[in-house]
Write an enzyme that holds these catalytic residues in place. Structure first.
Site, PDB file in Angstrom:
ATOM      1  N   GLY A  47      17.339   0.634  -5.459  1.00  0.00           N
ATOM      2  CA  GLY A  47      17.047   0.560  -4.122  1.00  0.00           C
ATOM      3  C   GLY A  47      17.539  -0.961  -3.515  1.00  0.00           C
ATOM      4  O   GLY A  47      16.653  -1.405  -2.934  1.00  0.00           O
ATOM      5  N   TYR A  97       5.452  11.713  -1.036  1.00  0.00           N
ATOM      6  CA  TYR A  97       5.416  10.219  -1.260  1.00  0.00           C
ATOM      7  C   TYR A  97       4.341  10.056  -2.335  1.00  0.00           C
ATOM      8  O   TYR A  97       4.656   9.440  -3.301  1.00  0.00           O
ATOM      9  CB  TYR A  97       5.600   9.436   0.002  1.00  0.00           C
ATOM     10  CG  TYR A  97       5.693   7.858  -0.485  1.00  0.00           C
ATOM     11  CD1 TYR A  97       6.798   7.548  -0.665  1.00  0.00           C
ATOM     12  CD2 TYR A  97       4.567   6.931  -0.153  1.00  0.00           C
ATOM     13  CE1 TYR A  97       6.822   6.133  -0.722  1.00  0.00           C
ATOM     14  CE2 TYR A  97       4.618   5.816  -0.323  1.00  0.00           C
ATOM     15  CZ  TYR A  97       5.919   5.224  -0.530  1.00  0.00           C
ATOM     16  OH  TYR A  97       5.868   3.923  -0.732  1.00  0.00           O
ATOM     17  N   LYS A 146       4.423   9.024  -6.282  1.00  0.00           N
ATOM     18  CA  LYS A 146       3.957   7.781  -6.920  1.00  0.00           C
ATOM     19  C   LYS A 146       3.032   7.846  -8.074  1.00  0.00           C
ATOM     20  O   LYS A 146       2.975   7.297  -9.084  1.00  0.00           O
ATOM     21  CB  LYS A 146       3.330   7.004  -5.828  1.00  0.00           C
ATOM     22  CG  LYS A 146       4.310   6.152  -4.695  1.00  0.00           C
ATOM     23  CD  LYS A 146       5.409   5.547  -5.188  1.00  0.00           C
ATOM     24  CE  LYS A 146       6.188   4.732  -4.237  1.00  0.00           C
ATOM     25  NZ  LYS A 146       7.263   3.938  -5.048  1.00  0.00           N
TER      26      LYS A 146
HETATM   27  N1  LIG Z   1       7.738  -1.359   2.180  1.00  0.00           N
HETATM   28  C1  LIG Z   1       6.442  -0.935   1.842  1.00  0.00           C
HETATM   29  O1  LIG Z   1       5.519  -1.299   2.736  1.00  0.00           O
HETATM   30  C2  LIG Z   1       6.027  -0.530   0.426  1.00  0.00           C
HETATM   31  C3  LIG Z   1       4.654  -0.417   0.242  1.00  0.00           C
HETATM   32  C4  LIG Z   1       4.338   0.226  -0.927  1.00  0.00           C
HETATM   33  C5  LIG Z   1       5.476   0.603  -1.937  1.00  0.00           C
HETATM   34  N2  LIG Z   1       6.624   0.150  -1.292  1.00  0.00           N
HETATM   35  C6  LIG Z   1       7.857   1.012  -2.524  1.00  0.00           C
HETATM   36  O2  LIG Z   1       8.579  -0.295  -2.546  1.00  0.00           O
HETATM   37  C7  LIG Z   1      10.076   0.307  -2.634  1.00  0.00           C
HETATM   38  C8  LIG Z   1      10.916  -0.411  -1.692  1.00  0.00           C
HETATM   39  O3  LIG Z   1      10.573  -0.081  -0.493  1.00  0.00           O
HETATM   40  P1  LIG Z   1      11.254  -0.704   0.768  1.00  0.00           P
HETATM   41  O4  LIG Z   1      10.550  -0.993   1.612  1.00  0.00           O
HETATM   42  O5  LIG Z   1      12.303  -1.764   0.408  1.00  0.00           O
HETATM   43  O6  LIG Z   1      11.999   0.691   1.188  1.00  0.00           O
HETATM   44  P2  LIG Z   1      13.519   0.813   1.711  1.00  0.00           P
HETATM   45  O7  LIG Z   1      13.616   2.307   2.248  1.00  0.00           O
HETATM   46  O8  LIG Z   1      14.127  -0.439   2.523  1.00  0.00           O
HETATM   47  O9  LIG Z   1      14.473   0.686   0.454  1.00  0.00           O
HETATM   48  C9  LIG Z   1      14.611   1.907  -0.457  1.00  0.00           C
HETATM   49  C10 LIG Z   1      15.978   1.910  -0.932  1.00  0.00           C
HETATM   50  O10 LIG Z   1      16.226   2.715  -1.737  1.00  0.00           O
HETATM   51  C11 LIG Z   1      17.555   3.467  -1.574  1.00  0.00           C
HETATM   52  N3  LIG Z   1      17.760   4.725  -2.214  1.00  0.00           N
HETATM   53  C12 LIG Z   1      17.015   5.912  -1.519  1.00  0.00           C
HETATM   54  N4  LIG Z   1      17.315   7.120  -2.316  1.00  0.00           N
HETATM   55  C13 LIG Z   1      18.205   6.569  -3.206  1.00  0.00           C
HETATM   56  C14 LIG Z   1      18.911   7.319  -4.342  1.00  0.00           C
HETATM   57  N5  LIG Z   1      18.671   8.481  -4.615  1.00  0.00           N
HETATM   58  N6  LIG Z   1      19.532   6.629  -5.389  1.00  0.00           N
HETATM   59  C15 LIG Z   1      19.582   4.885  -5.111  1.00  0.00           C
HETATM   60  N7  LIG Z   1      18.946   4.464  -4.159  1.00  0.00           N
HETATM   61  C16 LIG Z   1      18.333   5.032  -3.164  1.00  0.00           C
HETATM   62  C17 LIG Z   1      17.807   3.274  -0.075  1.00  0.00           C
HETATM   63  O11 LIG Z   1      19.124   3.151   0.327  1.00  0.00           O
HETATM   64  C18 LIG Z   1      17.190   1.857   0.071  1.00  0.00           C
HETATM   65  O12 LIG Z   1      18.302   0.912   0.163  1.00  0.00           O
HETATM   66  C19 LIG Z   1       9.924   1.615  -2.739  1.00  0.00           C
HETATM   67  O13 LIG Z   1       9.597   2.521  -3.888  1.00  0.00           O
HETATM   68  C20 LIG Z   1       8.573   1.899  -1.942  1.00  0.00           C
HETATM   69  O14 LIG Z   1       8.052   3.061  -1.887  1.00  0.00           O
HETATM   70  C21 LIG Z   1       7.082  -0.190  -0.276  1.00  0.00           C
END
Ligand SMILES: NC(=O)c1ccc[n+]([C@@H]2O[C@H](COP(=O)([O-])OP(=O)(O)OC[C@H]3O[C@@H](n4cnc5c(N)ncnc54)[C@H](O)[C@@H]3O)[C@@H](O)[C@H]2O)c1
Length: 289
Positions: free
Chosen positions: A7, A141, A145
């Site tokens: 990601g 989601y 997790k």
């Molecule tokens: N943003 C937040 O507030 C937050 C909070 C807690 C946890 N997280 C976790 O942090 C991580 C990143 O979050 P983010 O905000 O950068 O999200 P984001 O949506 O910006 O990035 C996620 C990335 O995963 C890629 N992706 C989706 N499906 C995929 C697949 N099948 N194969 C390969 N890549 C794939 C997407 O293209 C995207 O670029 C996630 O696991 C999210 O659950 C985020």
């Protein structure tokens, strides 16, 4: 050090890539829909693989070809997208996490770091939620997790994969997209700062914790560098601060003259946000690393 970020072209992945690249690490990004907008200026110096987390051969070949020593496993459907498409959420978030752990085991990766979320908790917990609280999330989601946390612990005890996990609050910073129900806090700051209006899809009294992206990167590095012997567990809450949406609006209006923020609560988004606790207790992280 060779670091693979799944990601890796998303919001947190791009900031992490820049941070690790600056520290001199050799960074490879793996993403199903690569968008290098946030790392455009350094893209020639990063490895990039297009692939699907839910497809084990893609994950295995990338872990092998990147010679990954550490995997930051960030690829996921965020909360709102996983509610819209639960089967896609299950495949990416749950099967994808299994695939990453399995590839890490097969190719002797030194460490897997995984961001879990406040969404791994549901209702019926006290605020702030202690590290070891009861976990009954009600979203796909959140379910994925919790399963990811448990799978990581399983791979640690069964196969010795050094799995480390942070439960993050809503992350605030430049370039956050709209896929998560918690994104409102970040959009409420970025859009007015860009001179755009922002429709806030939760009510003014909605309260959830937020953490600035640079503090998230600090937490990742802290956990990565923690001594194995100091860690009494594999999963740690990270706190942040817990303003209401109304308080965020008030602060933004103080700093951005003429900020256009309008509250139009959306029932579905509000329900997702309301199912999460209001604060996370990070005492264990502070005590152990
Ligand atoms: N943003 C937040 O507030 C937050 C909070 C807690 C946890 N997280 C976790 O942090 C991580 C990143 O979050 P983010 O905000 O950068 O999200 P984001 O949506 O910006 O990035 C996620 C990335 O995963 C890629 N992706 C989706 N499906 C995929 C697949 N099948 N194969 C390969 N890549 C794939 C997407 O293209 C995207 O670029 C996630 O696991 C999210 O659950 C985020």
């Amino acid at each position: 050090m060779n670091v693979l970020i799944t990601g890796g072209t998303g919001f947190i992945g791009s900031h992490l890539a820049r941070f690790l690249h600056k520290k001199g690490e050799k960074v490879t990004l793996f993403d199903i829909e690569p968008d290098l907008g946030l790392v455009d200026d350094i893209k020639c110096e990063l490895g990039l693989v297009k692939g699907d987390l839910a497809f084990l051969p893609d994950v295995k070949s990338t872990v092998s070809s990147s010679k990954a020593q550490i995997i930051y496993h960030l690829g996921a459907f965020l909360s709102a997208k996983a509610e819209d498409r639960p089967m896609g959420g299950f495949r990416t978030n749950l099967v994808g996490t299994f695939n990453v752990l399995e590839a890490a085991r097969l190719f002797d990766v030194e460490m897997v770091i995984f961001p879990s979320s406040i969404a791994a908790f549901g209702e019926g917990v006290s605020n702030p939620v202690p590290n070891e609280a009861y976990q009954r999330p009600t979203t796909m989601y959140g379910v994925a997790k919790v399963a990811g946390e448990l799978l990581g612990e399983y791979y640690y005890t069964r196969f010795g994969v050094d799995f480390r996990c942070l439960r993050l609050p809503s992350v605030v910073g430049l370039g956050r997209g709209p896929g998560g129900a918690s994104a409102y806090s970040s959009l409420m700051i970025e859009k007015p700062a860009r001179g755009e209006s922002c429709k806030v899809y939760v009510g003014q009294n909605s309260r959830m914790p937020v953490l600035y992206i640079k503090d998230v990167l600090r937490a990742f590095l802290g956990l990565q560098e923690a001594r194995e012997t100091d860690l009494e567990r594999r999963v740690y809450n990270i706190g942040g601060i817990s303003p209401t949406a109304g308080e965020i609006a008030e602060s933004v209006r103080r700093y951005v003259k003429g900020a256009r923020l309008e509250f139009h609560p959306d029932k579905r988004m509000q329900e997702i946000v309301d199912s999460w606790p209001e604060a996370l207790d990070e005492t264990r992280a502070r005590e152990e690393w």
